[in-house]
Design a protein around this motif. Structure first.
Motif, PDB file in Angstrom:
ATOM      1  N   VAL A   1       0.830  -1.213   0.000  1.00 36.52           N
ATOM      2  CA  VAL A   1       0.000   0.000   0.000  1.00 36.52           C
ATOM      3  C   VAL A   1       0.864   1.263   0.000  1.00 36.52           C
ATOM      4  O   VAL A   1       1.717   1.446   0.870  1.00 36.52           O
ATOM      5  N   SER A   2       0.619   2.132  -0.992  1.00 38.24           N
ATOM      6  CA  SER A   2       1.227   3.459  -0.988  1.00 38.24           C
ATOM      7  C   SER A   2       0.102   4.490  -0.945  1.00 38.24           C
ATOM      8  O   SER A   2      -1.072   4.139  -1.041  1.00 38.24           O
ATOM      9  N   GLY A   3       0.473   5.763  -0.797  1.00 38.88           N
ATOM     10  CA  GLY A   3      -0.548   6.815  -0.710  1.00 38.88           C
ATOM     11  C   GLY A   3      -1.353   6.756   0.566  1.00 38.88           C
ATOM     12  O   GLY A   3      -2.513   7.176   0.612  1.00 38.88           O
ATOM     13  N   HIS A   4      -0.732   6.257   1.650  1.00 42.59           N
ATOM     14  CA  HIS A   4      -1.453   6.032   2.916  1.00 42.59           C
ATOM     15  C   HIS A   4      -1.456   7.238   3.847  1.00 42.59           C
ATOM     16  O   HIS A   4      -2.099   7.210   4.891  1.00 42.59           O
TER      17      HIS A   4
ATOM     18  N   ALA B   1      -8.378  -8.966  12.138  1.00 44.99           N
ATOM     19  CA  ALA B   1      -9.049  -8.498  10.933  1.00 44.99           C
ATOM     20  C   ALA B   1      -8.032  -8.225   9.832  1.00 44.99           C
ATOM     21  O   ALA B   1      -8.200  -8.633   8.690  1.00 44.99           O
ATOM     22  N   MET B   2      -6.962  -7.529  10.195  1.00 49.88           N
ATOM     23  CA  MET B   2      -5.891  -7.254   9.239  1.00 49.88           C
ATOM     24  C   MET B   2      -4.636  -6.863   9.987  1.00 49.88           C
ATOM     25  O   MET B   2      -4.671  -6.530  11.169  1.00 49.88           O
ATOM     26  N   THR B   3      -3.509  -6.888   9.261  1.00 56.20           N
ATOM     27  CA  THR B   3      -2.224  -6.474   9.795  1.00 56.20           C
ATOM     28  C   THR B   3      -1.652  -5.422   8.861  1.00 56.20           C
ATOM     29  O   THR B   3      -1.742  -5.568   7.637  1.00 56.20           O
ATOM     30  N   ILE B   4      -1.094  -4.358   9.448  1.00 51.99           N
ATOM     31  CA  ILE B   4      -0.366  -3.346   8.665  1.00 51.99           C
ATOM     32  C   ILE B   4       1.089  -3.455   9.089  1.00 51.99           C
ATOM     33  O   ILE B   4       1.393  -3.495  10.277  1.00 51.99           O
ATOM     34  N   LEU B   5       1.996  -3.497   8.116  1.00 50.59           N
ATOM     35  CA  LEU B   5       3.393  -3.770   8.409  1.00 50.59           C
ATOM     36  C   LEU B   5       4.303  -2.739   7.760  1.00 50.59           C
ATOM     37  O   LEU B   5       4.175  -2.447   6.565  1.00 50.59           O
ATOM     38  N   ALA B   6       5.217  -2.183   8.580  1.00 46.36           N
ATOM     39  CA  ALA B   6       6.295  -1.329   8.064  1.00 46.36           C
ATOM     40  C   ALA B   6       7.598  -2.049   8.377  1.00 46.36           C
ATOM     41  O   ALA B   6       7.707  -2.690   9.418  1.00 46.36           O
ATOM     42  N   MET B   7       8.586  -1.949   7.492  1.00 51.82           N
ATOM     43  CA  MET B   7       9.830  -2.682   7.755  1.00 51.82           C
ATOM     44  C   MET B   7      11.034  -1.953   7.193  1.00 51.82           C
ATOM     45  O   MET B   7      10.910  -1.173   6.260  1.00 51.82           O
ATOM     46  N   THR B   8      12.193  -2.219   7.799  1.00 53.59           N
ATOM     47  CA  THR B   8      13.438  -1.709   7.229  1.00 53.59           C
ATOM     48  C   THR B   8      13.895  -2.708   6.177  1.00 53.59           C
ATOM     49  O   THR B   8      13.580  -3.892   6.260  1.00 53.59           O
ATOM     50  N   GLY B   9      14.636  -2.234   5.210  1.00 57.86           N
ATOM     51  CA  GLY B   9      15.136  -3.138   4.172  1.00 57.86           C
ATOM     52  C   GLY B   9      16.369  -3.866   4.675  1.00 57.86           C
ATOM     53  O   GLY B   9      17.280  -3.249   5.192  1.00 57.86           O
ATOM     54  N   ALA B  10      16.404  -5.178   4.586  1.00 59.46           N
ATOM     55  CA  ALA B  10      17.588  -5.971   4.943  1.00 59.46           C
ATOM     56  C   ALA B  10      17.359  -7.390   4.477  1.00 59.46           C
ATOM     57  O   ALA B  10      16.234  -7.772   4.152  1.00 59.46           O
ATOM     58  N   LYS B  11      18.437  -8.184   4.481  1.00 56.53           N
ATOM     59  CA  LYS B  11      18.309  -9.570   4.039  1.00 56.53           C
ATOM     60  C   LYS B  11      17.513 -10.385   5.055  1.00 56.53           C
ATOM     61  O   LYS B  11      17.510 -10.059   6.236  1.00 56.53           O
ATOM     62  N   GLY B  12      16.899 -11.446   4.580  1.00 63.86           N
ATOM     63  CA  GLY B  12      16.190 -12.337   5.497  1.00 63.86           C
ATOM     64  C   GLY B  12      14.846 -11.786   5.880  1.00 63.86           C
ATOM     65  O   GLY B  12      14.554 -11.585   7.054  1.00 63.86           O
TER      66      GLY B  12
ATOM     67  N   ALA C   1       6.276   2.571   1.433  1.00 64.24           N
ATOM     68  CA  ALA C   1       5.071   1.751   1.256  1.00 64.24           C
ATOM     69  C   ALA C   1       4.905   0.819   2.453  1.00 64.24           C
ATOM     70  O   ALA C   1       5.860   0.505   3.151  1.00 64.24           O
ATOM     71  N   LEU C   2       3.681   0.378   2.687  1.00 65.65           N
ATOM     72  CA  LEU C   2       3.360  -0.531   3.786  1.00 65.65           C
ATOM     73  C   LEU C   2       2.819  -1.833   3.212  1.00 65.65           C
ATOM     74  O   LEU C   2       2.302  -1.854   2.097  1.00 65.65           O
ATOM     75  N   VAL C   3       2.948  -2.899   3.981  1.00 57.57           N
ATOM     76  CA  VAL C   3       2.336  -4.171   3.596  1.00 57.57           C
ATOM     77  C   VAL C   3       1.069  -4.332   4.430  1.00 57.57           C
ATOM     78  O   VAL C   3       1.089  -4.121   5.646  1.00 57.57           O
TER      79      VAL C   3
END
Length: 330
Positions: free
Chosen positions: A45-48, A216-227, A246-248
């Motif tokens: 999801v973008s534009g959030h 009901a749902m999960t919203i996820l933000a993350m840093t970029g890294a391996k694994g 962007a968010l997942v």
């Protein structure tokens, strides 16, 4: 076309047109979301509308917190019943157990927040709700970490209400269908820190074992890294790599139940990087697990009935409680 919006085969959808109230834009966003919900249950999801600075502040202070000595972090570990509050150390919890699997514990440490507004009194008549509305344990070190965490929780709270409006339209229901059911929600926000590892994991040990989410749902933000995060699609594990900002968003078991299995809650995991002690493999994710009001009734949406209802009505609290109980039956 749907093919145009795939990122690593996860649909990428910009939701700003819906949030801005553009009628034609709303219809297009809802249509894309409906397709993703039926086929994979995951969206990038973008534009959030949540500023990147809010995430940057939490990640920066979060890494500082997780770098503190274990004894300092342990001061924020909960006592008593509230398991999803405060700090939990590395390899103390395991999510594959939720599927009845005897997998090793997950290679991560975590920090949990529950609702910021104190709703305990509203649910005092339901003893089982006490843990869902337990008081928070929010670290005050590093400085302003607590206010930074609360700001992000509030932003996720608003965004989840907006996404539920999109879900309602996507499910061919009135836009405000879910609004009365989330006024006293018991959503959880979690920071998960995946440290670079100093020793080899046990056979089958992952950063987070394979599981579906309960709510009901999960919203996820993350840093970029391996694994990182992977989703099970057509029998294959597909990496989920959202672009910066962007968010997942993924559906949980409760939404699958609400839609009579028309929408899917999909298995996912966080893999262990191949080069274990690579400092670049250190990463953090922030999840917001949206749970409606404890006494909200989860029953088949009228638009999803068609050839019969698969599940009896259940309260949100009972649904989560049963899922957790099932996970502990090992």
């Amino acid at each position: 076309s749907i093919r145009d919006i795939m990122t690593n085969s996860i649909p990428a959808i910009k939701i700003s047109a819906f949030l801005e109230g553009d009628l034609e834009g709303k219809a297009i966003v809802a249509q894309k979301v409906a397709h993703a919900a039926k086929t994979i249950g995951f969206i990038i999801v973008s534009g959030h509308k949540i500023p990147q600075s809010v995430f940057d502040a939490v990640f920066a202070k979060g890494f500082k917190f997780f770098d503190l000595p274990d004894a300092d972090k342990a001061k924020w570990h909960p006592s008593g019943l509230a398991k999803q509050r405060g700090y939990h150390g590395v390899a103390t919890r395991g999510l594959s157990a939720t599927l009845g699997r005897d997998a090793p514990k997950d290679l991560r440490e975590s920090l949990f927040l529950g609702p910021i507004d104190n709703r305990a009194a509203d649910f005092a008549h339901i003893p089982e709700a006490a843990t869902a509305y337990a008081p928070n344990l929010i670290p005050t070190a590093p400085s302003e970490f607590d206010s930074t965490l609360i700001s992000l929780y509030r932003a996720f709270e608003d965004l989840s209400a907006s996404i539920l409006r999109i879900f309602a339209v996507a499910a061919q229901m009135p836009e405000n269908h879910f609004a009365p059911l989330i006024k006293k929600h018991f959503s959880i926000m979690s920071l998960h820190h995946y440290p670079a590892l100093t020793e080899a994991p046990l056979p089958g040990q992952l950063r987070t074992g394979a599981h579906t989410d309960y709510g009901a749902m999960t919203i996820l933000a993350m840093t970029g890294a391996k694994g990182g995060l992977e989703v099970l699609r057509d029998g294959n594990w597909v990496p989920v790599r959202p672009p910066e900002g962007a968010l997942v968003v993924n559906l949980g078991d409760m939404m699958q139940r609400w839609t009579n299995d028309k929408w899917v809650s999909t298995m996912h995991r966080v893999v262990t990087p191949e080069n274990l002690n690579d400092a670049m493999s250190r990463r953090m994710s922030i999840g917001y697990f949206m749970h409606p009001d404890y006494d909200a009734t989860i029953e088949c949406l009228p638009s999803c009935v068609e050839d019969g209802v698969r599940y009896p009505p259940i309260t949100a609290g009972d649904h989560i409680h049963k899922k957790i109980e099932a996970s502990h039956r090992k």
